[in-house]
Design an enzyme around this catalytic site. Structure first.
Site, mmCIF file in Angstrom:
data_model
loop_
_atom_site.group_PDB
_atom_site.id
_atom_site.type_symbol
_atom_site.label_atom_id
_atom_site.label_comp_id
_atom_site.label_asym_id
_atom_site.label_seq_id
_atom_site.Cartn_x
_atom_site.Cartn_y
_atom_site.Cartn_z
ATOM 1 N N GLN A 44 3.081 9.963 1.387
ATOM 2 C CA GLN A 44 4.391 9.286 1.289
ATOM 3 C C GLN A 44 5.158 9.682 0.034
ATOM 4 O O GLN A 44 6.354 9.418 -0.074
ATOM 5 C CB GLN A 44 4.216 7.759 1.321
ATOM 6 C CG GLN A 44 3.716 7.242 2.655
ATOM 7 C CD GLN A 44 3.629 5.735 2.652
ATOM 8 O OE1 GLN A 44 2.641 5.167 2.228
ATOM 9 N NE2 GLN A 44 4.689 5.073 3.094
ATOM 10 N N HIS A 80 -3.816 1.195 7.937
ATOM 11 C CA HIS A 80 -2.469 1.771 7.956
ATOM 12 C C HIS A 80 -2.398 2.976 7.002
ATOM 13 O O HIS A 80 -1.861 4.031 7.361
ATOM 14 C CB HIS A 80 -1.466 0.673 7.558
ATOM 15 C CG HIS A 80 -0.047 1.116 7.447
ATOM 16 N ND1 HIS A 80 0.947 0.665 8.284
ATOM 17 C CD2 HIS A 80 0.563 1.968 6.577
ATOM 18 C CE1 HIS A 80 2.103 1.231 7.943
ATOM 19 N NE2 HIS A 80 1.894 2.019 6.906
ATOM 20 N N GLU A 81 -2.954 2.823 5.789
ATOM 21 C CA GLU A 81 -2.888 3.907 4.792
ATOM 22 C C GLU A 81 -3.758 5.090 5.199
ATOM 23 O O GLU A 81 -3.371 6.245 5.016
ATOM 24 C CB GLU A 81 -3.282 3.393 3.399
ATOM 25 C CG GLU A 81 -2.453 2.238 2.848
ATOM 26 C CD GLU A 81 -0.952 2.440 2.948
ATOM 27 O OE1 GLU A 81 -0.480 3.593 2.892
ATOM 28 O OE2 GLU A 81 -0.241 1.434 3.124
ATOM 29 N N GLY A 106 0.845 -1.189 0.000
ATOM 30 C CA GLY A 106 0.000 0.000 0.000
ATOM 31 C C GLY A 106 0.877 1.234 0.000
ATOM 32 O O GLY A 106 2.047 1.174 0.396
ATOM 33 N N HIS A 150 -2.007 7.260 7.492
ATOM 34 C CA HIS A 150 -1.081 8.164 6.798
ATOM 35 C C HIS A 150 -1.786 9.458 6.386
ATOM 36 O O HIS A 150 -1.196 10.537 6.426
ATOM 37 C CB HIS A 150 -0.530 7.507 5.524
ATOM 38 C CG HIS A 150 0.700 6.667 5.732
ATOM 39 N ND1 HIS A 150 1.870 7.172 6.249
ATOM 40 C CD2 HIS A 150 0.949 5.368 5.468
ATOM 41 C CE1 HIS A 150 2.786 6.204 6.292
ATOM 42 N NE2 HIS A 150 2.248 5.093 5.833
ATOM 43 N N CYS A 181 6.429 -0.252 6.951
ATOM 44 C CA CYS A 181 6.028 0.932 6.187
ATOM 45 C C CYS A 181 7.181 1.330 5.269
ATOM 46 O O CYS A 181 8.332 1.352 5.710
ATOM 47 C CB CYS A 181 5.694 2.069 7.151
ATOM 48 S SG CYS A 181 5.208 3.586 6.327
ATOM 49 N N LEU A 182 6.844 1.633 4.013
ATOM 50 C CA LEU A 182 7.907 2.018 3.065
ATOM 51 C C LEU A 182 8.626 3.288 3.514
ATOM 52 O O LEU A 182 9.757 3.521 3.114
ATOM 53 C CB LEU A 182 7.314 2.229 1.665
ATOM 54 C CG LEU A 182 6.780 0.964 0.972
ATOM 55 C CD1 LEU A 182 6.088 1.325 -0.335
ATOM 56 C CD2 LEU A 182 7.891 -0.042 0.741
HETATM 57 NI NI NI Z 1 3.098 3.199 5.666
#
Ligand code: NI
Length: 168
Positions: free
Chosen positions: A51, A135-136, A46, A139, A93-94
């Site tokens: 991000q 999670h997204e 995701g 963000h 998380c990226l």
């Molecule tokens: Ni993330």
């Protein structure tokens, strides 16, 4: 299509509440395509617009990793309208490389969002998709998964987080 740079922990873009998307135009469709490409290249499941330093309430999910016949999907202005149960699952998380921690969240959710055609959708889900979407959506509110772990665990991560924030 173009790859976008994924900003890392410590970047202020990750802490801003994202703006509501009020028009799905060519620029937005391009951003969605870029985000899908960026997510795939990073082997993420995701990716949220903050991000890639875009303050917009938008995320993409690699549904192909959840169900191999499914295409990556955009969730525009997503909101959780119902949540049930509670479960602890490991997340990463990226924007926070090499950090994985168990996070407790609702197990099943109902999400309302606009699809890429601007049509309002409601989707009930559990499992991996429910986890990724929560999670997204965090963000989009400037919240990171490390905000949701115990202060003791976060304390143990301080050194690693500081290194990421300073480009180490
Ligand atoms: Ni993330």
């Amino acid at each position: 299509m173009a790859l976008r740079e994924i900003v890392l922990y410590g970047n202020p873009a990750l802490r801003i509440k994202a703006r509501t998307v009020d028009e799905i135009d060519d620029d937005l469709r391009q951003l969605v395509q870029d985000m899908v490409e960026t997510m795939d290249a990073a082997e993420g499941i995701g990716l949220a617009a903050p991000q890639v330093a875009e303050s917009l309430a938008l995320c993409v999910v690699n549904n192909g990793l959840i169900d191999e016949d499914a295409e990556p999907q955009a969730y525009i202005n997503p909101e959780i309208i119902h949540a049930d149960g509670e479960i602890e699952v490991e997340e990463g998380c990226l924007s926070i490389p090499d950090v994985r921690e168990d996070v407790r969240r609702p197990e099943t959710i109902k999400v309302r969002y606009l699809d890429i055609d601007g049509k309002q959708q409601e989707e009930e889900c559990g499992g991996m998709l429910a986890r990724v979407l929560q999670h997204e959506i965090d963000h989009l509110n400037g919240v990171l998964f490390v905000d949701r772990i115990s202060s003791i665990k976060r304390q143990l991560l301080q050194k690693r987080l500081k290194l990421i924030a300073t480009g180490g």
